[in-house]
Each structure stands twice: as C-alpha cells, then as structure tokens.
Scaffold this motif. Sequence first.
Motif, PDB file in Angstrom:
ATOM      1  N   ALA A   1      25.920   1.806  11.351  1.00  0.00           N
ATOM      2  CA  ALA A   1      27.243   1.403  10.574  1.00  0.00           C
ATOM      3  C   ALA A   1      28.296   2.306   9.918  1.00  0.00           C
ATOM      4  O   ALA A   1      29.229   1.406   9.924  1.00  0.00           O
ATOM      5  CB  ALA A   1      26.732   2.441   8.617  1.00  0.00           C
TER       6      ALA A   1
ATOM      7  N   LEU B   1      31.418  -0.113  10.759  1.00  0.00           N
ATOM      8  CA  LEU B   1      32.770  -0.207  10.102  1.00  0.00           C
ATOM      9  C   LEU B   1      34.028   0.383  10.607  1.00  0.00           C
ATOM     10  O   LEU B   1      35.084  -0.356  10.137  1.00  0.00           O
ATOM     11  CB  LEU B   1      32.639   1.267   9.521  1.00  0.00           C
ATOM     12  CG  LEU B   1      33.610   1.840   8.257  1.00  0.00           C
ATOM     13  CD1 LEU B   1      33.270   0.207   6.835  1.00  0.00           C
ATOM     14  CD2 LEU B   1      32.953   2.706   7.296  1.00  0.00           C
TER      15      LEU B   1
ATOM     16  N   GLY C   1      32.381  -6.205   7.663  1.00  0.00           N
ATOM     17  CA  GLY C   1      32.227  -5.084   6.536  1.00  0.00           C
ATOM     18  C   GLY C   1      30.849  -5.175   5.844  1.00  0.00           C
ATOM     19  O   GLY C   1      30.540  -4.610   5.685  1.00  0.00           O
ATOM     20  N   VAL C   2      30.549  -7.087   6.555  1.00  0.00           N
ATOM     21  CA  VAL C   2      29.522  -7.528   5.279  1.00  0.00           C
ATOM     22  C   VAL C   2      28.505  -6.640   5.973  1.00  0.00           C
ATOM     23  O   VAL C   2      27.264  -6.095   6.124  1.00  0.00           O
ATOM     24  CB  VAL C   2      29.130  -8.299   5.710  1.00  0.00           C
ATOM     25  CG1 VAL C   2      27.645  -9.119   4.759  1.00  0.00           C
ATOM     26  CG2 VAL C   2      30.368  -9.469   4.310  1.00  0.00           C
TER      27      VAL C   2
ATOM     28  N   VAL D   1      28.078  -2.560   5.465  1.00  0.00           N
ATOM     29  CA  VAL D   1      27.064  -2.143   4.191  1.00  0.00           C
ATOM     30  C   VAL D   1      25.964  -2.606   4.130  1.00  0.00           C
ATOM     31  O   VAL D   1      24.853  -1.712   3.501  1.00  0.00           O
ATOM     32  CB  VAL D   1      28.199  -3.456   3.184  1.00  0.00           C
ATOM     33  CG1 VAL D   1      27.129  -4.031   1.917  1.00  0.00           C
ATOM     34  CG2 VAL D   1      29.223  -2.919   3.093  1.00  0.00           C
TER      35      VAL D   1
ATOM     36  N   ALA E   1      24.470   0.761   5.831  1.00  0.00           N
ATOM     37  CA  ALA E   1      24.667   1.719   5.704  1.00  0.00           C
ATOM     38  C   ALA E   1      23.290   1.861   4.160  1.00  0.00           C
ATOM     39  O   ALA E   1      22.733   3.090   4.490  1.00  0.00           O
ATOM     40  CB  ALA E   1      25.891   2.212   4.450  1.00  0.00           C
TER      41      ALA E   1
END
Length: 503
Positions: free
Chosen positions: A351, A355, A453-454, A457, A460
């Motif tokens: 993640a 990021l 970014g997607v 997420v 994460a």
Amino acid sequence: MRAAISERPAAADEDGRTPTVVRLLVLATFVVILNETIMINAIPRLMESMHVTEQSAQWVSTAFMLTMAAVIPVTGWFLQRITTRRAYAVAMSTFLAGTVISAVAPTFAVLLAGRIVQAAGTAVMMPLLMTTLMAVVPAEHLGKVMGHVTLAMSTAPALGPTVSGVILQAGSWRLLFVVVLPIAALVTVFGLRKLEDIGEPQVSSIDWVSVGVAALGFGGLVYGLSLIGESDRRSLGLGIAAAGVVAIGLFALRQLRLQRSGTPLMDLRTLRYGAFTRSLAVMSVGFLAMMGSMILLPLYLQNVRDLSPLQTGLLVMPGGLAMGLLGPTVGKAFDRFGSRRLVVPGSAAIALGLLGYTQISTTMPYWQILALHVLLMVGLAATFTPVFTLGMGALPSHLYSHGSSILGTLQQVAAAFGTALVVTVMSSRATSLVADGTAPIPAQVSGMKLAFGVAAVLAAATIVLAATLPRRVENPPEDEPADEPTPGTKQAAATAPDDRVPA
C-alpha cells in the motif's frame, strides 16, 4: 493425482531440503511463466515488423492471459488422470511447440497461434508445481520450499519486461523466442531424465459441458476486462465481461450439482475452507497491484520520461530481483514465526509503495522511483509466500489439484482486472483533463497518479484481511460433507468446518 497426494511419500525431504522434483518444476515453471510478460516491451517492434496496429499487437499478451484463464480450470481434472512425468512432458512439449511457431511465424495470425499454444503448456505447469509440492513437502517445511515457488510464480512475470528489454537491444522481437527455445529444451530434457512420478493416477470422467462453460466464462471475463482499458471498446468490454460473469455463475452451479456424484471439473468445496478463501482474496489484490504497476511504470518511464525499453527494464530490475531473492528467506521466516509478522507488514508495504507513486511527476528523481518499486516488490515477496502456503495448506490432500487450479485461474483474472482497472482510470482521467485544456503529458501523469491511488486503496484494505489469516499451516482432517461424497475419501460430518487451519 488424487492417489498421488493422498499421503506424503517417504521420499519427501524431512530435513527441510527442497525435493529434487520441486526444484525441477520450479525451474521449468520460471521459464514458461516468464513468457507471459516478455512481449510487453516488444509491441513497437512488432507493430513495425508485422504492420499491425497497437491494439492488435497487444493481443500477443492478451491471448496468452486469455488462454491461461480458459485452460487452467481443466488442470484439476487433468492432473488426477496422468503421472507427474507425463504431465510435465505434455506441458513442456506444448510450450516448446508454441515457442517454435512464434519464432518462425510468417504472419501475425501465426504468431498469435504460437502464443496460444505456449500459454496452454504454461497453464499446466503452474498447478502441476503447486500440487506436487503439497504432496512431497512436510507441513513444517512448506514455507521454506514455497519461497522457491514464489520465484517462479511471481518473480518471473515481474522480470519479463527486463529480460525482453535486454534481448531487444540485440535485434528483432523473434530473438525473444529464439533465446528461450534452447533453455526450455534443456530444462525439458533434464527434467524428464531426473523427474520421478509421485503416486499413481486415477481415472475419472470429465464433464465437457463444464469445460465449455468454464472456457467461455473465465476466458470471456479476461477478454472483456482487457477491452475495458480501450476507450473506443469499453462498452463492448463491459458487455463481454458481464456475460463472462454470468457464465461463471452457471459453471459454479453445475459444479455444485456434479459434486454430489463426485465428478466436478473444479471442486468448489475448496472455498469452504476459510484460510484458503481469505488467502485467495489477499493474493488477488497482490497480483492486481503487481500487474497494475507493471503496466503503469513502463508507460510513465517511456512516454513521460523518454527512457528506452532497456533503460526501463534496468530500472525495475532491482525490484524484481529483490522479490525473487527474498522468496526463500521469507519462507524460512514463515516456518519460524508464522504468517502475520510477514503478511501484515507486507500488505502495508504494498500500500505504501503504491501510495508513493501517487506523487510521480515529470521530474521525480529516478532513485525515488527505484526505491518505491523495491518497496513494492519486497512487500509482495513478504505476502505471496505465506499466502500461497496457508491457502494450499488449509486444504485436504484430495483437493490440492483443484485448489491449485482455482488459485491459478484467479491469478489470471486478477491480473486482467488490475490491468483494466489502472488503464481505465488513467485514460478516463487523462481524456477528461485534455478536454478541459490540459496538455497531454501533464494530463497523462495526473491519470497515472489517480490510478496508483485507486490501487493503493485496494491494497490498504487487504491489511485488515491479512490480520485475520491463521499463523501457521496445520494438516486438515480428510473429511467431506456426507451429502456430497468425493471418490476415495471418507464421508464424515454433515457440515464442513469454516476453517481448517486454526489460528
């Protein structure tokens, strides 16, 4: 191979050394899986040589992935019917035939046919490796040995673009197959000389309706997802993907019915084992992240930063090497400490790496790009080995071949979904910004940021799921629900337990 895996043979290396049969299969699997991504950097050369469009040229990778998704569901039945050596011979000879066809292909259609034949051989090798490993390795040493498997199943696709970038510096795209051919031939001959059969095959019938529906379902889903990334065919892709999902649903219903007679093509009772199901979820997001970064990084480095394919390959090579070299070390750590100390930090590293890529720009230092890629690959290495081990270890032995078949199929679907997701997000964002007056390069960079970014997420979300995984593999009891018998196994409790690998 049900009879072959009903119990661990005495020939297994009880001292923790990787059995010779597994070493041979890991080497062969590495060679064949490398070809799944080796053509990524060759697209421009292929367009010029074969006089095809970029969309058509992309089919050399799409067709490979599509064939894998269609063939792997059949391997669970196939591996139960024939011996280890025969399965190896079929897989490698098929792969060699496809490599020869691709190397000498006079037209693009012939090249595509060669890639399909290559993929059919590769589709057998992956489940064969996993099934054999589970049969010959004691549970207390699974982590260490599975670390070597990570090298083949995860590192090979990651190194594909690097290898192709180096080879393409020497000449034509045909060299990608010419170089692989003698290596694969030597591995095949050596393997057939040294490989020993593990157990005895078991004759069983096959439901050809299931074969057809599985090919339409999984193949259609992967094909539809591959089209979603193309703005002019996105609607068509969504329709085909939706049809694929419906076909998969029909396939699942048919397997549930066939389980009552003991002849399913893909035994879905594997999904009743909680550790296996959760491992599949973590693994899927991991492959999504890996394939997403493999698509976005070359686009960024070559289209935005003007690097050559060779320079791009060299920049991402340290991450791929780190992933492969860490596999055995992570496996040993898993045997000693269990899964959570590895998978939770590994998921967090994935993640964080994704990021970090949301901050890319036209001037981002290359050392930062390299560091983030290494972080991402180290996180994947810390995740894949424990997840593979826990997932397969949660199953009773007669379900190993079906579990490896499901794992391989889902890997291809996750890879296709990851590619479609990041390309769609990136292109949609870039197109919108260009329409508003933004220059093409900044618009593309912004689209890449959003795509990373997607993916971050989603990665994460797996941290929480990883924390629920059991710490270690324990041998599950050999039982099945009484209303759904499996040939060669004892009927036991009427309700299958939710999780066969206690925390």
